[in-house]
Design a protein around this motif. Structure first.
Motif, PDB file in Angstrom:
ATOM      1  N   PRO A 174       0.784  -1.230   0.000  1.00  0.00           N
ATOM      2  CA  PRO A 174       0.000   0.000   0.000  1.00  0.00           C
ATOM      3  C   PRO A 174       0.823   1.292   0.000  1.00  0.00           C
ATOM      4  N   SER A 175       2.141   1.238  -0.102  1.00  0.00           N
ATOM      5  CA  SER A 175       2.894   2.493   0.016  1.00  0.00           C
ATOM      6  C   SER A 175       2.711   3.397  -1.197  1.00  0.00           C
ATOM      7  N   MET A 176       2.340   2.811  -2.351  1.00  0.00           N
ATOM      8  CA  MET A 176       2.197   3.530  -3.617  1.00  0.00           C
ATOM      9  C   MET A 176       3.514   4.177  -4.057  1.00  0.00           C
ATOM     10  N   ARG A 177       4.596   3.490  -3.758  1.00  0.00           N
ATOM     11  CA  ARG A 177       5.902   3.954  -4.240  1.00  0.00           C
ATOM     12  C   ARG A 177       6.139   3.372  -5.633  1.00  0.00           C
ATOM     13  N   ILE A 178       6.560   4.211  -6.568  1.00  0.00           N
ATOM     14  CA  ILE A 178       6.947   3.680  -7.882  1.00  0.00           C
ATOM     15  C   ILE A 178       8.303   3.022  -7.705  1.00  0.00           C
ATOM     16  N   ILE A 179       8.384   1.743  -8.007  1.00  0.00           N
ATOM     17  CA  ILE A 179       9.637   1.031  -7.813  1.00  0.00           C
ATOM     18  C   ILE A 179      10.409   0.953  -9.120  1.00  0.00           C
ATOM     19  N   LYS A 180       9.677   0.899 -10.214  1.00  0.00           N
ATOM     20  CA  LYS A 180      10.365   0.793 -11.499  1.00  0.00           C
ATOM     21  C   LYS A 180       9.406   1.223 -12.610  1.00  0.00           C
TER      22      LYS A 180
END
Ligand code: RUQ
Ligand code: CUA
Length: 678
Positions: free
Chosen positions: A101-107
């Motif tokens: 759920p962090s909604m971090r774009i990882i790639k």
């Protein structure tokens, strides 16, 4: 003892618990009289923390709901997300990989568009080959409009191995290998100029579906729009996926000719409906536009009828018919002609209201859910009833002879949801979710039939709605289009952001909104807004993170990611060389922290240069870049990878090459000279 001191010495878990307890207290404090805060005392450490948290919450103007949303999404450093979302990057031609759920774009995964960080399309041979696979004749196409990602499935469940995505603009499909999250294949549809109903996989990913959109003569040959009804056609293409090879195999694939209605989205049947395929359509009016000549515009012309046609395709039979050779050749590709499809019982229609968009199949495969953009209902069709209606032989036909089943014979239920329903997803509690573009909102509604046991609601009925910001297109729930959805989270992929973020000029980002769907009933909570500043996202799929098992480094030093096998051109340390054969020069180079070998590459103007670089490292994250000016070369050489590029040395002079990934303290020294003698 100070709070800092406690935090320094307590294990992370305890700190987290204290924080959760503290924030829960903030919640209680905020719900009650804030005057109590001062008298709650400074004697216990949790009270001291809660006092700080309460002050922060007050200073920032956070409500109790904001605080629970923060607790549900905040992800401390080093903690990994529970889910991974693969989202279309729209006309950026890429795919986003987002932690939830962090909604971090990882790639971002470069797919149709060259992307320098990944060294995709800037010399590296494998990537140049992948991109060239999508060329149309002599036309190099270096962007795409990605719409629908499809994770590979085994038994109808995501297996975390492959990802497919279409390019609407040019009717292409791409295959991404989730061992290294890189695009391995782009394939051009030989019979269609645009697509939309792709990509969708069958429950074991034996086939990948690509449906059409704007009708054109098959093979996009010229024909006047006056001949629309006779010459223009729709299509669906069934691509064979070869898991072993990791490629779509055109030699074992085929298409089916369809009437020139605009096929829109498809979904493969599953469980009870496995072996069937469903696509919605619009513009069964066969409007041809021409607003400039006083003709009805497409938007008016294509929206006149109350019903369009759900396409019901017997996929198993179609495969048999194609394999029997009952096809015609279009641009070298086998196509089942429309008449054959009708005669062989491959194609049926069911009326669907009104200007529909999308078809979504319930987890058990029993029902097909259709939304009409201009109808406030979703309409649910029963697979059993469709089979009975087909068996009864009781139907009319359209102008092309395709059987149209009676609406009342196949319809199971209709649920009034609101304005502009589009796409549906499912959860583990017997609920469906449908995006409402015009409201804009996401509706939760209860499924009937066997799902009534899960949701305790005997009726097909609306349960609740949550507003979203703004104009939602697709929604994606955790594993929400598989045979076993997870529930828990849903993302609303909103087309408009308007006031949600700082004004950044007239071009605004899109907005992903994370929604907690974990609690039953009227209990949906908006958790997080995430701007997408790079092309319009369409569909996304969300997979449990632990189903993905990508490599940390390539399996051995000297690995070719394009073939996923050892590269015969790899060099180990000590094997580097520059070999001249007439005007052909071969460079065999290695890269390791912090030097390339060789550091001098001396060639002559007019040479043809083939250059191999092997990153001999097997250390996690020890990627080297390679940038060579003027010749437009930029590589990402990941641990173990061998990359090849070639060029003609047309420009003489001195060219310094260097590593473009900050890999070590002496990264700036990771450089060399290419000297091109006139
Ligand atoms: S689309 S907003 Cu899937 Cu291309 Cu519906
Ligand atoms: Cu290698 Cu910087």
């Amino acid at each position: 003892m100070e709070e800092q001191g406690i935090r320094k010495y307590l294990p992370k878990v305890v700190v987290t618990l204290v924080l959760v307890a503290a924030l829960a207290m903030v919640f209680l404090i905020s719900c009650s009289d804030r005057d109590d805060e001062g008298s709650s005392g400074e004697s216990s450490s949790s009270a001291a923390v809660s006092g700080d948290a309460a002050a922060i919450a007050e200073e920032r103007g956070l409500t109790p709901d904001d605080i629970t949303a923060a607790l549900k999404t905040y992800t401390p450093t080093g903690v990994h997300d529970e889910y991974i979302m693969f989202a279309s990057g729209g006309h950026s031609g890429q795919v986003y990989v987002v932690g939830m759920p962090s909604m971090r774009i990882i790639k971002q995964i470069a797919v149709y568009t060259p992307e320098p960080w990944q060294g995709y399309g800037y010399g590296a041979e494998g990537t140049m080959e992948t991109l060239a696979g999508g060329d149309v004749g002599d036309h190099e196409i270096r962007w795409g409009d990605t719409h629908h990602p499809a994770l590979s499935e085994t038994g109808g469940d995501y297996d975390g191995q492959w990802l497919f995505i279409n390019d609407k603009a040019n009717a292409r499909l791409a295959t991404i290998d989730l061992r290294d999250f890189e695009t391995k294949q782009i394939i051009k549809n030989p019979i269609a100029i645009n697509d939309h109903g792709g990509s969708f996989v069958t429950p074991d990913t034996e086939w990948v579906i690509e449906g059409g959109q704007y009708a054109a003569p098959l093979g996009w040959e010229y024909s006047s729009l006056d001949n629309y009804e006779t010459d223009y056609r729709g299509m669906v293409t069934i691509w064979k996926f070869d898991r072993e090879a990791g490629r779509l195999d055109p030699d074992r694939s085929f298409a089916m000719e369809l009437p020139p209605y605009w096929q829109d989205l498809c979904d493969a049947g599953k469980k009870v409906s496995e072996g069937w395929l469903f696509c919605n359509s619009f513009n069964t009016e066969m409007a041809t536009g021409g607003v400039e000549d006083g003709e009805p515009s497409f938007e008016a012309g294509a929206s006149q009828r109350d019903m369009d046609y759900l396409h019901i395709i017997n996929l198993d039979r179609a495969i048999e018919v194609a394999q029997s050779g009952a096809t015609v050749d279009v641009n070298g590709f086998p196509v089942i002609p429309l008449d054959t499809a009708i005669d062989e019982g491959l194609l049926y229609f069911a009326p669907e209201p009104k200007s529909p968009h999308g078809v979504d199949i319930t987890p058990g495969g029993e029902y097909m859910v259709i939304s009409g953009k201009l109808d406030p209902h979703v309409t649910i069709y029963s697979f059993d009833k469709i089979q009975e209606a087909i068996a009864s032989g009781n139907w009319e036909t359209d102008g092309y002879g395709v059987p149209i089943l009676n609406f009342d014979d196949v319809m199971e239920a209709q649920v009034e949801l609101g304005l502009g329903p589009l796409h549906s997803q499912f959860d583990d509690k017997g609920y469906a979710y449908t995006s409402l573009f015009l409201e804009p909102a996401v509706a939760r509604w209860s499924l009937g039939g066997p799902y009534a046991e899960l949701n305790d609601d005997p009726e097909w009925s609306l349960v609740s709605k949550i507003n979203v910001h703004y104009n939602v297109g697709h929604i994606a729930a955790a594993e929400g289009d598989t045979v076993s959805p997870d529930g828990k989270y849903l993302v609303s992929l909103n087309k408009w952001a308007i006031d949600r973020f700082q004004n950044v000029g007239p071009l605004l980002p899109q907005n992903f909104q994370l929604i907690d769907i974990g609690q039953p009933g009227d209990n949906l909570q908006l958790l997080y807004d995430m701007p997408i500043p790079d092309g319009e996202p369409h569909y996304a799929q969300i997979i449990k993170a632990d189903k993905l098992n990508p490599w940390e480094v390539y399996p051995e030093v000297g690995w070719n990611p394009h073939t996923q096998s050892p590269d015969p051109n790899a060099s180990q340390i000590g094997e580097e060389s520059i070999v001249r054969d007439g005007n052909n020069v071969t460079v065999n180079m290695t890269a390791v922290r912090s030097h390339f070998t060789p550091e001098h590459v001396e060639i002559k103007a007019g040479d043809h240069v083939v250059w191999h670089i092997t990153n001999v490292e097997q250390t996690y994250d020890a990627t080297h870049g390679f940038s060579l000016p003027v010749y437009n070369i930029n590589l990402s050489i990941e641990p173990g990878e061998t990359v090849t590029f070639e060029f003609d040395a047309t420009e003489d002079g001195v060219f310094s090459y260097y590593c473009s990934e900050f890999c070590s303290a002496l990264h700036l020294e990771m450089t060399g000279y290419m000297l091109v003698e006139p």
